[in-house]
Design a protein around this motif. Structure first.
Motif, PDB file in Angstrom:
ATOM      1  N   UNK A  81       0.809  -1.221   0.000  1.00 46.36           N
ATOM      2  CA  UNK A  81       0.000   0.000   0.000  1.00 46.36           C
ATOM      3  C   UNK A  81       0.848   1.280   0.000  1.00 46.36           C
ATOM      4  N   UNK A  82       2.075   1.189   0.513  1.00 47.84           N
ATOM      5  CA  UNK A  82       2.978   2.343   0.550  1.00 47.84           C
ATOM      6  C   UNK A  82       3.821   2.354  -0.726  1.00 47.84           C
ATOM      7  N   UNK A  85       7.497   1.485  -0.968  1.00 44.81           N
ATOM      8  CA  UNK A  85       7.925   0.091  -0.836  1.00 44.81           C
ATOM      9  C   UNK A  85       7.715  -0.712  -2.124  1.00 44.81           C
ATOM     10  N   UNK A  86       7.266  -0.051  -3.166  1.00 41.87           N
ATOM     11  CA  UNK A  86       7.067  -0.750  -4.431  1.00 41.87           C
ATOM     12  C   UNK A  86       8.416  -1.196  -4.994  1.00 41.87           C
ATOM     13  N   UNK A  87       8.399  -2.323  -5.670  1.00 39.60           N
ATOM     14  CA  UNK A  87       9.603  -2.834  -6.318  1.00 39.60           C
ATOM     15  C   UNK A  87       9.667  -2.305  -7.750  1.00 39.60           C
ATOM     16  N   UNK A  88      10.830  -2.408  -8.346  1.00 43.99           N
ATOM     17  CA  UNK A  88      11.033  -2.026  -9.742  1.00 43.99           C
ATOM     18  C   UNK A  88      11.267  -3.303 -10.540  1.00 43.99           C
ATOM     19  N   UNK A  96      12.974 -11.535 -20.683  1.00 39.56           N
ATOM     20  CA  UNK A  96      12.378 -11.790 -19.392  1.00 39.56           C
ATOM     21  C   UNK A  96      12.462 -10.551 -18.531  1.00 39.56           C
ATOM     22  N   UNK A  97      12.284 -10.761 -17.257  1.00 37.63           N
ATOM     23  CA  UNK A  97      12.293  -9.599 -16.376  1.00 37.63           C
ATOM     24  C   UNK A  97      13.201  -9.830 -15.179  1.00 37.63           C
ATOM     25  N   UNK A  98      13.591  -8.718 -14.613  1.00 39.66           N
ATOM     26  CA  UNK A  98      14.422  -8.712 -13.416  1.00 39.66           C
ATOM     27  C   UNK A  98      13.709  -7.818 -12.404  1.00 39.66           C
ATOM     28  N   UNK A  99      13.584  -8.302 -11.175  1.00 26.31           N
ATOM     29  CA  UNK A  99      12.908  -7.534 -10.133  1.00 26.31           C
ATOM     30  C   UNK A  99      13.941  -6.999  -9.165  1.00 26.31           C
ATOM     31  N   UNK A 100      13.908  -5.688  -8.978  1.00 25.44           N
ATOM     32  CA  UNK A 100      14.795  -5.019  -8.034  1.00 25.44           C
ATOM     33  C   UNK A 100      14.039  -4.884  -6.725  1.00 25.44           C
ATOM     34  N   UNK A 101      14.564  -5.467  -5.674  1.00 22.75           N
ATOM     35  CA  UNK A 101      13.892  -5.498  -4.384  1.00 22.75           C
ATOM     36  C   UNK A 101      14.287  -4.288  -3.552  1.00 22.75           C
ATOM     37  N   UNK A 102      13.827  -3.140  -3.961  1.00 24.59           N
ATOM     38  CA  UNK A 102      14.143  -1.912  -3.245  1.00 24.59           C
ATOM     39  C   UNK A 102      13.383  -0.755  -3.848  1.00 24.59           C
ATOM     40  N   UNK A 103      13.517   0.417  -3.284  1.00 25.90           N
ATOM     41  CA  UNK A 103      12.785   1.582  -3.782  1.00 25.90           C
ATOM     42  C   UNK A 103      13.379   2.133  -5.077  1.00 25.90           C
ATOM     43  N   UNK A 104      12.642   3.024  -5.716  1.00 27.73           N
ATOM     44  CA  UNK A 104      13.085   3.645  -6.965  1.00 27.73           C
ATOM     45  C   UNK A 104      14.438   4.316  -6.796  1.00 27.73           C
ATOM     46  N   UNK A 105      14.637   5.022  -5.699  1.00 28.78           N
ATOM     47  CA  UNK A 105      15.916   5.725  -5.500  1.00 28.78           C
ATOM     48  C   UNK A 105      17.077   4.742  -5.484  1.00 28.78           C
TER      49      UNK A 105
END
Length: 156
Positions: A81-82, A85-88, A96-105
């Motif tokens: 909801x925050x 805390x969304x991932x990129x 394919x895709x790669x998920x970054x486990x952290x904020x945009x910054x």
């Protein structure tokens, strides 16, 4: 009139905003349609590992926010909801895709660090490197004529 909220990071990563210039908004919306269609086709063929997430406007679907000049598309994964805390998620050339486990910054900093690591002599053509001695390159770097990409943000 558009208010021009889009920008570029280090001349390589384009970041757009839903209220920014019209062509980038159209690209953002087009990405949602394009990747949703790719996902639909992949699911109908029994595989979705290259497109594991749904796309906006589906609930929890990826939200397009930019691209880089290597051809990768970047999305937010609204997994909390925050929004801080969304991932990129990066869709890399259909690989394919790669998920970054952290904020945009954190993603933006990691992206710029990769640029610094990849091209120490940014600004000089690779074929010209064979004609230059290491001390010549060091001299050009020291003079600021060539060198790694410096972190920056430029509004479009």
């Amino acid at each position: 009139m558009d208010i021009g909220l889009d920008g570029g990071i280090s001349g390589e990563l384009a970041v757009f905003h839903p209220r920014g210039p019209r062509p980038l908004l159209e690209r953002m919306l087009g990405n949602h349609r394009l990747f949703a269609e790719r996902r639909k086709r992949a699911l109908s063929m029994g595989g979705f590992e290259h497109v594991p997430y749904a796309f906006h406007p589906e609930p929890g679907g990826l939200i397009s926010w930019g691209y880089d000049h290597s051809g990768d598309e970047h999305f937010f994964l609204p997994c909390d909801p925050d929004p801080d805390r969304w991932k990129v998620v990066t869709m890399a050339h259909g690989e394919g895709c790669e998920t970054f486990d952290g904020p945009f910054s954190g993603f933006a900093l990691m992206f710029v660090r990769r640029l610094l690591d990849v091209d120490r002599y940014h600004g000089i053509e690779p074929e010209a490197l064979e004609f230059l001695e290491p001390e010549d390159l060091d001299e050009l770097v020291a003079a600021g004529e060539i060198g790694p990409v410096q972190p920056s943000f430029e509004p479009f």
